[in-house]
Scaffold this motif. Structure first.
Motif, PDB file in Angstrom:
ATOM      1  N   GLN A   1      -8.540 -11.458 -17.786  1.00 13.68           N
ATOM      2  CA  GLN A   1      -9.523 -10.442 -18.081  1.00 13.68           C
ATOM      3  C   GLN A   1     -10.874 -10.801 -17.476  1.00 13.68           C
ATOM      4  N   ASP A   2     -11.213 -12.080 -17.499  1.00 14.64           N
ATOM      5  CA  ASP A   2     -12.523 -12.494 -17.024  1.00 14.64           C
ATOM      6  C   ASP A   2     -12.673 -12.333 -15.516  1.00 14.64           C
ATOM      7  N   ASN A   3     -11.590 -12.505 -14.798  1.00  9.37           N
ATOM      8  CA  ASN A   3     -11.682 -12.448 -13.343  1.00  9.37           C
ATOM      9  C   ASN A   3     -11.203 -11.111 -12.772  1.00  9.37           C
ATOM     10  N   LEU A   4     -11.224 -10.070 -13.571  1.00  8.24           N
ATOM     11  CA  LEU A   4     -10.773  -8.750 -13.120  1.00  8.24           C
ATOM     12  C   LEU A   4     -11.616  -8.247 -11.955  1.00  8.24           C
ATOM     13  N   ALA A   5     -12.904  -8.465 -12.009  1.00  8.47           N
ATOM     14  CA  ALA A   5     -13.784  -8.028 -10.911  1.00  8.47           C
ATOM     15  C   ALA A   5     -13.465  -8.800  -9.632  1.00  8.47           C
ATOM     16  N   ASP A   6     -13.241 -10.112  -9.757  1.00  7.72           N
ATOM     17  CA  ASP A   6     -12.922 -10.918  -8.574  1.00  7.72           C
ATOM     18  C   ASP A   6     -11.603 -10.495  -7.946  1.00  7.72           C
ATOM     19  N   VAL A   7     -10.614 -10.254  -8.792  1.00  8.49           N
ATOM     20  CA  VAL A   7      -9.301  -9.835  -8.285  1.00  8.49           C
ATOM     21  C   VAL A   7      -9.395  -8.485  -7.595  1.00  8.49           C
ATOM     22  N   SER A   8     -10.136  -7.565  -8.183  1.00  6.62           N
ATOM     23  CA  SER A   8     -10.249  -6.238  -7.567  1.00  6.62           C
ATOM     24  C   SER A   8     -10.990  -6.316  -6.235  1.00  6.62           C
ATOM     25  N   ILE A   9     -12.009  -7.149  -6.143  1.00  2.85           N
ATOM     26  CA  ILE A   9     -12.726  -7.314  -4.868  1.00  2.85           C
ATOM     27  C   ILE A   9     -11.801  -7.900  -3.811  1.00  2.85           C
ATOM     28  N   GLN A  10     -11.002  -8.899  -4.199  1.00  3.61           N
ATOM     29  CA  GLN A  10     -10.057  -9.487  -3.246  1.00  3.61           C
ATOM     30  C   GLN A  10      -9.008  -8.468  -2.810  1.00  3.61           C
ATOM     31  N   LEU A  11      -8.566  -7.623  -3.722  1.00  2.97           N
ATOM     32  CA  LEU A  11      -7.576  -6.614  -3.357  1.00  2.97           C
ATOM     33  C   LEU A  11      -8.155  -5.561  -2.419  1.00  2.97           C
ATOM     34  N   PHE A  12      -9.437  -5.235  -2.585  1.00  3.00           N
ATOM     35  CA  PHE A  12     -10.058  -4.256  -1.698  1.00  3.00           C
ATOM     36  C   PHE A  12     -10.225  -4.793  -0.276  1.00  3.00           C
ATOM     37  N   ARG A  13     -10.135  -6.100  -0.107  1.00  2.00           N
ATOM     38  CA  ARG A  13     -10.252  -6.691   1.236  1.00  2.00           C
ATOM     39  C   ARG A  13      -8.976  -6.521   2.057  1.00  2.00           C
ATOM     40  N   VAL A  14      -7.858  -6.250   1.407  1.00  2.00           N
ATOM     41  CA  VAL A  14      -6.600  -6.042   2.136  1.00  2.00           C
ATOM     42  C   VAL A  14      -6.363  -4.544   2.299  1.00  2.00           C
ATOM     43  N   ASN A  15      -5.404  -4.188   3.114  1.00  2.00           N
ATOM     44  CA  ASN A  15      -5.105  -2.780   3.381  1.00  2.00           C
ATOM     45  C   ASN A  15      -4.267  -2.220   2.233  1.00  2.00           C
ATOM     46  N   LEU A  16      -4.942  -1.730   1.206  1.00  2.00           N
ATOM     47  CA  LEU A  16      -4.244  -1.230   0.023  1.00  2.00           C
ATOM     48  C   LEU A  16      -3.554   0.103   0.277  1.00  2.00           C
ATOM     49  N   VAL A  17      -4.073   0.895   1.200  1.00  2.00           N
ATOM     50  CA  VAL A  17      -3.437   2.178   1.483  1.00  2.00           C
ATOM     51  C   VAL A  17      -2.049   1.934   2.048  1.00  2.00           C
ATOM     52  N   ARG A  18      -1.945   1.010   2.957  1.00  2.00           N
ATOM     53  CA  ARG A  18      -0.657   0.704   3.566  1.00  2.00           C
ATOM     54  C   ARG A  18       0.267  -0.062   2.613  1.00  2.00           C
ATOM     55  N   GLY A  19      -0.302  -0.926   1.783  1.00  2.00           N
ATOM     56  CA  GLY A  19       0.503  -1.758   0.891  1.00  2.00           C
ATOM     57  C   GLY A  19       0.538  -1.275  -0.544  1.00  2.00           C
ATOM     58  N   ARG A  20       0.242   0.000  -0.771  1.00  2.00           N
ATOM     59  CA  ARG A  20       0.178   0.490  -2.150  1.00  2.00           C
ATOM     60  C   ARG A  20       1.527   0.432  -2.856  1.00  2.00           C
ATOM     61  N   GLY A  21       2.626   0.604  -2.124  1.00  2.00           N
ATOM     62  CA  GLY A  21       3.951   0.505  -2.733  1.00  2.00           C
ATOM     63  C   GLY A  21       4.233  -0.898  -3.227  1.00  2.00           C
ATOM     64  N   LEU A  22       3.880  -1.891  -2.408  1.00  2.00           N
ATOM     65  CA  LEU A  22       4.057  -3.282  -2.820  1.00  2.00           C
ATOM     66  C   LEU A  22       3.179  -3.616  -4.019  1.00  2.00           C
ATOM     67  N   LEU A  23       1.949  -3.104  -3.994  1.00  2.00           N
ATOM     68  CA  LEU A  23       1.039  -3.340  -5.116  1.00  2.00           C
ATOM     69  C   LEU A  23       1.590  -2.732  -6.403  1.00  2.00           C
ATOM     70  N   CYS A  24       2.066  -1.496  -6.328  1.00  2.00           N
ATOM     71  CA  CYS A  24       2.608  -0.837  -7.520  1.00  2.00           C
ATOM     72  C   CYS A  24       3.826  -1.581  -8.053  1.00  2.00           C
ATOM     73  N   ASN A  25       4.710  -2.007  -7.150  1.00  2.00           N
ATOM     74  CA  ASN A  25       5.877  -2.783  -7.583  1.00  2.00           C
ATOM     75  C   ASN A  25       5.453  -4.085  -8.257  1.00  2.00           C
ATOM     76  N   ALA A  26       4.460  -4.760  -7.676  1.00  4.31           N
ATOM     77  CA  ALA A  26       4.007  -6.033  -8.235  1.00  4.31           C
ATOM     78  C   ALA A  26       3.368  -5.838  -9.605  1.00  4.31           C
ATOM     79  N   VAL A  27       2.568  -4.795  -9.749  1.00  8.49           N
ATOM     80  CA  VAL A  27       1.912  -4.536 -11.033  1.00  8.49           C
ATOM     81  C   VAL A  27       2.949  -4.170 -12.091  1.00  8.49           C
ATOM     82  N   MET A  28       3.914  -3.330 -11.728  1.00  6.91           N
ATOM     83  CA  MET A  28       4.955  -2.948 -12.697  1.00  6.91           C
ATOM     84  C   MET A  28       5.808  -4.149 -13.095  1.00  6.91           C
TER      85      MET A  28
END
Length: 145
Positions: A1-28
């Motif tokens: 919970q404490d590092n939610l901002a850091d994780v989101s910033i790191q995720l925005f540095r990668v191509n989330l549009v292209r990897g959104r399927g992988l991200l959704c699978n990983a989160v689920m």
């Protein structure tokens, strides 16, 4: 919970549009293995969804598909995971409240012990938000059953 901002910033540095399927699978997958962190995963998705709405749309589509498959196959664990995640996404304003109301309607239409239990869990997790936003809708669904 404490590092939610850091994780989101790191995720925005990668191509989330292209990897959104992988991200959704990983989160689920992460949410299903540690359900007590569902609120944190929903908050992360809310942050990502604010900049890239396709992530929220894809995750919701996959969660709805998982719920339908689990409900038809009578897989309580799968339904419970999907309902829990959807409830927290409703609380985070990633998905509209109508989805939670529709799920409640489906669960209570031809109710069983499992579907009533799932409906109670869903109501416990996002019922306060539903009472604030669409009180009449929630009351009318619960009154019918």
């Amino acid at each position: 919970q404490d590092n939610l901002a850091d994780v989101s910033i790191q995720l925005f540095r990668v191509n989330l549009v292209r990897g959104r399927g992988l991200l959704c699978n990983a989160v689920m997958k992460a949410q299903s293995s540690s359900e007590e962190w569902t609120r944190v995963f929903a908050a992360l998705v809310a942050i990502l969804n604010s900049k890239i709405p396709q992530i929220g749309e894809l995750l919701i589509a996959r969660l709805i598909h998982q719920f339908k498959a689990g409900f038809q196959g009578r897989n309580k664990a799968s339904c419970q995971m999907a309902c829990s995640f959807i409830a927290h996404l409703v609380n985070q304003h990633v998905v509209h409240e109508i989805l939670a109301l529709e799920i409640l309607t489906v669960l209570l239409e031809n109710y069983t012990d499992i579907s009533v239990e799932l409906a109670v869990d869903l109501t416990q997790q996002c019922g306060a938000h539903l009472m604030d936003v669409c009180k009449s809708g929630l009351i009318s669904i619960l009154d019918r059953f």
